[in-house]
Design a protein around this motif. Sequence first.
Motif, PDB file in Angstrom:
ATOM      1  N   PHE A   1       2.622  -6.993  -2.916  1.00  0.00           N
ATOM      2  CA  PHE A   1       1.417  -8.347  -2.017  1.00  0.00           C
ATOM      3  C   PHE A   1       0.023  -7.780  -0.906  1.00  0.00           C
ATOM      4  O   PHE A   1      -0.302  -8.420  -0.668  1.00  0.00           O
ATOM      5  CB  PHE A   1       2.791  -8.810  -1.513  1.00  0.00           C
ATOM      6  CG  PHE A   1       2.820  -9.867  -0.640  1.00  0.00           C
ATOM      7  CD1 PHE A   1       2.407 -10.940  -0.462  1.00  0.00           C
ATOM      8  CD2 PHE A   1       2.430  -9.683   1.435  1.00  0.00           C
ATOM      9  CE1 PHE A   1       2.151 -11.971  -0.362  1.00  0.00           C
ATOM     10  CE2 PHE A   1       2.200 -10.572   2.227  1.00  0.00           C
ATOM     11  CZ  PHE A   1       2.229 -12.225   1.277  1.00  0.00           C
ATOM     12  N   ARG A   2       1.366  -6.961   0.109  1.00  0.00           N
ATOM     13  CA  ARG A   2      -0.628  -6.266   0.202  1.00  0.00           C
ATOM     14  C   ARG A   2      -1.374  -6.160  -0.073  1.00  0.00           C
ATOM     15  O   ARG A   2      -2.095  -5.896   0.842  1.00  0.00           O
ATOM     16  CB  ARG A   2       0.212  -5.493   1.548  1.00  0.00           C
ATOM     17  CG  ARG A   2       1.770  -5.105   2.574  1.00  0.00           C
ATOM     18  CD  ARG A   2       1.870  -4.657   3.366  1.00  0.00           C
ATOM     19  NE  ARG A   2       3.019  -4.742   4.209  1.00  0.00           N
ATOM     20  CZ  ARG A   2       3.128  -4.940   5.279  1.00  0.00           C
ATOM     21  NH1 ARG A   2       2.191  -3.858   6.082  1.00  0.00           N
ATOM     22  NH2 ARG A   2       3.822  -5.016   5.680  1.00  0.00           N
ATOM     23  N   TYR A   3      -1.466  -5.520  -1.358  1.00  0.00           N
ATOM     24  CA  TYR A   3      -2.980  -5.557  -2.056  1.00  0.00           C
ATOM     25  C   TYR A   3      -3.512  -6.680  -2.230  1.00  0.00           C
ATOM     26  O   TYR A   3      -4.298  -6.556  -2.639  1.00  0.00           O
ATOM     27  CB  TYR A   3      -1.760  -4.558  -3.398  1.00  0.00           C
ATOM     28  CG  TYR A   3      -3.473  -3.729  -3.851  1.00  0.00           C
ATOM     29  CD1 TYR A   3      -3.984  -2.941  -3.475  1.00  0.00           C
ATOM     30  CD2 TYR A   3      -3.730  -4.437  -5.034  1.00  0.00           C
ATOM     31  CE1 TYR A   3      -5.504  -3.160  -4.176  1.00  0.00           C
ATOM     32  CE2 TYR A   3      -4.583  -4.717  -5.734  1.00  0.00           C
ATOM     33  CZ  TYR A   3      -5.573  -3.240  -4.938  1.00  0.00           C
ATOM     34  OH  TYR A   3      -7.012  -2.808  -5.717  1.00  0.00           O
ATOM     35  N   GLN A   4      -2.931  -7.418  -3.213  1.00  0.00           N
ATOM     36  CA  GLN A   4      -3.422  -8.797  -3.289  1.00  0.00           C
ATOM     37  C   GLN A   4      -3.938  -9.272  -2.571  1.00  0.00           C
ATOM     38  O   GLN A   4      -4.744  -9.737  -1.985  1.00  0.00           O
ATOM     39  CB  GLN A   4      -2.179  -9.803  -3.777  1.00  0.00           C
ATOM     40  CG  GLN A   4      -1.999  -9.027  -5.087  1.00  0.00           C
ATOM     41  CD  GLN A   4      -0.888  -7.773  -5.137  1.00  0.00           C
ATOM     42  OE1 GLN A   4      -0.311  -7.847  -3.885  1.00  0.00           O
ATOM     43  NE2 GLN A   4      -0.539  -7.446  -6.419  1.00  0.00           N
ATOM     44  N   ILE A   5      -3.308  -9.229  -1.048  1.00  0.00           N
ATOM     45  CA  ILE A   5      -4.252 -10.041   0.215  1.00  0.00           C
ATOM     46  C   ILE A   5      -5.321  -8.804   0.934  1.00  0.00           C
ATOM     47  O   ILE A   5      -5.777  -9.501   2.352  1.00  0.00           O
ATOM     48  CB  ILE A   5      -3.198 -10.321   1.644  1.00  0.00           C
ATOM     49  CG1 ILE A   5      -2.286  -9.272   1.855  1.00  0.00           C
ATOM     50  CG2 ILE A   5      -2.249 -11.638   0.723  1.00  0.00           C
ATOM     51  CD1 ILE A   5      -1.395  -9.954   3.126  1.00  0.00           C
ATOM     52  N   GLN A   6      -5.163  -7.861   0.117  1.00  0.00           N
ATOM     53  CA  GLN A   6      -6.023  -7.219   0.493  1.00  0.00           C
ATOM     54  C   GLN A   6      -6.393  -6.413   1.877  1.00  0.00           C
ATOM     55  O   GLN A   6      -7.061  -6.577   3.151  1.00  0.00           O
ATOM     56  CB  GLN A   6      -7.350  -6.887   0.755  1.00  0.00           C
ATOM     57  CG  GLN A   6      -7.904  -7.428  -0.744  1.00  0.00           C
ATOM     58  CD  GLN A   6      -8.224  -6.395  -1.385  1.00  0.00           C
ATOM     59  OE1 GLN A   6      -9.329  -5.286  -0.598  1.00  0.00           O
ATOM     60  NE2 GLN A   6      -7.687  -5.785  -2.662  1.00  0.00           N
ATOM     61  N   ARG A   7      -5.526  -6.142   3.144  1.00  0.00           N
ATOM     62  CA  ARG A   7      -5.073  -5.636   4.132  1.00  0.00           C
ATOM     63  C   ARG A   7      -5.089  -4.106   3.467  1.00  0.00           C
ATOM     64  O   ARG A   7      -6.008  -3.595   2.708  1.00  0.00           O
ATOM     65  CB  ARG A   7      -3.632  -5.428   4.349  1.00  0.00           C
ATOM     66  CG  ARG A   7      -3.433  -7.430   4.473  1.00  0.00           C
ATOM     67  CD  ARG A   7      -2.637  -7.823   6.079  1.00  0.00           C
ATOM     68  NE  ARG A   7      -2.195  -9.239   6.069  1.00  0.00           N
ATOM     69  CZ  ARG A   7      -1.433  -9.557   6.527  1.00  0.00           C
ATOM     70  NH1 ARG A   7      -0.574  -9.003   6.209  1.00  0.00           N
ATOM     71  NH2 ARG A   7      -1.129 -10.729   6.630  1.00  0.00           N
ATOM     72  N   LEU A  14      -9.175   2.779  -4.492  1.00  0.00           N
ATOM     73  CA  LEU A  14     -10.152   3.310  -4.973  1.00  0.00           C
ATOM     74  C   LEU A  14      -9.748   2.858  -7.024  1.00  0.00           C
ATOM     75  O   LEU A  14      -9.751   2.566  -7.010  1.00  0.00           O
ATOM     76  CB  LEU A  14     -10.888   4.575  -5.160  1.00  0.00           C
ATOM     77  CG  LEU A  14     -11.123   5.206  -4.301  1.00  0.00           C
ATOM     78  CD1 LEU A  14     -11.729   6.455  -4.149  1.00  0.00           C
ATOM     79  CD2 LEU A  14     -12.586   3.944  -4.603  1.00  0.00           C
ATOM     80  N   PHE A  15      -7.968   2.645  -7.070  1.00  0.00           N
ATOM     81  CA  PHE A  15      -7.703   2.494  -8.180  1.00  0.00           C
ATOM     82  C   PHE A  15      -5.987   1.686  -8.433  1.00  0.00           C
ATOM     83  O   PHE A  15      -5.968   1.582  -9.463  1.00  0.00           O
ATOM     84  CB  PHE A  15      -7.244   3.676  -8.560  1.00  0.00           C
ATOM     85  CG  PHE A  15      -7.760   5.237  -8.471  1.00  0.00           C
ATOM     86  CD1 PHE A  15      -9.137   5.169  -9.365  1.00  0.00           C
ATOM     87  CD2 PHE A  15      -8.450   6.324  -7.574  1.00  0.00           C
ATOM     88  CE1 PHE A  15      -9.962   6.299  -9.118  1.00  0.00           C
ATOM     89  CE2 PHE A  15      -8.470   7.317  -7.635  1.00  0.00           C
ATOM     90  CZ  PHE A  15      -9.878   7.888  -7.883  1.00  0.00           C
ATOM     91  N   GLY A  16      -7.032   0.294  -7.657  1.00  0.00           N
ATOM     92  CA  GLY A  16      -5.924  -1.043  -7.091  1.00  0.00           C
ATOM     93  C   GLY A  16      -4.622  -0.654  -6.513  1.00  0.00           C
ATOM     94  O   GLY A  16      -3.740   1.047  -6.548  1.00  0.00           O
ATOM     95  N   PRO A  17      -3.407  -1.618  -7.559  1.00  0.00           N
ATOM     96  CA  PRO A  17      -1.998  -1.383  -7.203  1.00  0.00           C
ATOM     97  C   PRO A  17      -1.249  -0.724  -7.095  1.00  0.00           C
ATOM     98  O   PRO A  17      -0.006  -0.408  -7.620  1.00  0.00           O
ATOM     99  CB  PRO A  17      -1.429  -2.634  -7.712  1.00  0.00           C
ATOM    100  CG  PRO A  17      -2.704  -3.261  -8.470  1.00  0.00           C
ATOM    101  CD  PRO A  17      -3.748  -2.604  -8.122  1.00  0.00           C
ATOM    102  N   TYR A  23      -0.645   8.451  -8.296  1.00  0.00           N
ATOM    103  CA  TYR A  23      -0.511   9.878  -8.171  1.00  0.00           C
ATOM    104  C   TYR A  23       0.611  10.409  -8.378  1.00  0.00           C
ATOM    105  O   TYR A  23       0.710  11.781  -8.368  1.00  0.00           O
ATOM    106  CB  TYR A  23      -0.821   9.358  -6.378  1.00  0.00           C
ATOM    107  CG  TYR A  23      -2.148   9.599  -6.095  1.00  0.00           C
ATOM    108  CD1 TYR A  23      -2.943  10.680  -6.239  1.00  0.00           C
ATOM    109  CD2 TYR A  23      -2.852   8.466  -4.472  1.00  0.00           C
ATOM    110  CE1 TYR A  23      -4.393  10.073  -5.697  1.00  0.00           C
ATOM    111  CE2 TYR A  23      -3.883   8.216  -4.512  1.00  0.00           C
ATOM    112  CZ  TYR A  23      -4.938   9.004  -5.145  1.00  0.00           C
ATOM    113  OH  TYR A  23      -6.277   8.930  -4.126  1.00  0.00           O
ATOM    114  N   ILE A  24       1.632   9.826  -8.631  1.00  0.00           N
ATOM    115  CA  ILE A  24       2.774  10.507  -8.489  1.00  0.00           C
ATOM    116  C   ILE A  24       3.185  11.077 -10.293  1.00  0.00           C
ATOM    117  O   ILE A  24       3.713  12.497 -10.178  1.00  0.00           O
ATOM    118  CB  ILE A  24       4.140   9.692  -8.945  1.00  0.00           C
ATOM    119  CG1 ILE A  24       4.852   9.009  -7.236  1.00  0.00           C
ATOM    120  CG2 ILE A  24       5.471  10.254  -9.169  1.00  0.00           C
ATOM    121  CD1 ILE A  24       5.398   7.871  -6.969  1.00  0.00           C
TER     122      ILE A  24
END
Length: 161
Positions: A1-7, A14-17, A23-24
């Motif tokens: 959710f937070r990624y979509q609203i660009q907080r 750099l690599f999206g949601p 990384y894992i």
Amino acid sequence: FRYQIQRYEGASTLFGPYTLDAYIQQYSRLATSLAKGVSVDPGPAEPNLLSQQICLKPGVIYDGAPFGKRFGDVLADANDRYSPGDRVKVTFVSANPRNDVRAESTFLAIERLNATSSNWTLIATDANWETRFYWRRTNTFFGESEVDIVWDIPQDIEAGK
């Protein structure tokens, strides 16, 4: 959710949601290769986007040094001697740090003199926890500023100059 609203999270990856999942995955591969003693191809370098950054803050209108002073003049110097655990504080005539944000550089450097070679060795920068950089405008009309450089000397520091 937070990624979509660009907080914070969305605006700082750099690599999206799926950055965490990526990384894992990569750290798992690295850990497995390390455990097996297998070398790993470094892969592509991340893009350097520094030249594409924009700033919406207005620029600094004017910077000036007090009468009879120059930028960089020492206003309050360090003592001759300190011990581990002491705090060093030095004050300089400064300009607004936004004039040069020192990207890929530093606003301060703590160095030790090598007595035998007369060379200086870098000990700490503004990226270290034990250093502080405090800028303040001292005269708005004349654009005058000062900066305090503070270094909390670590307990395990090697003695030197």
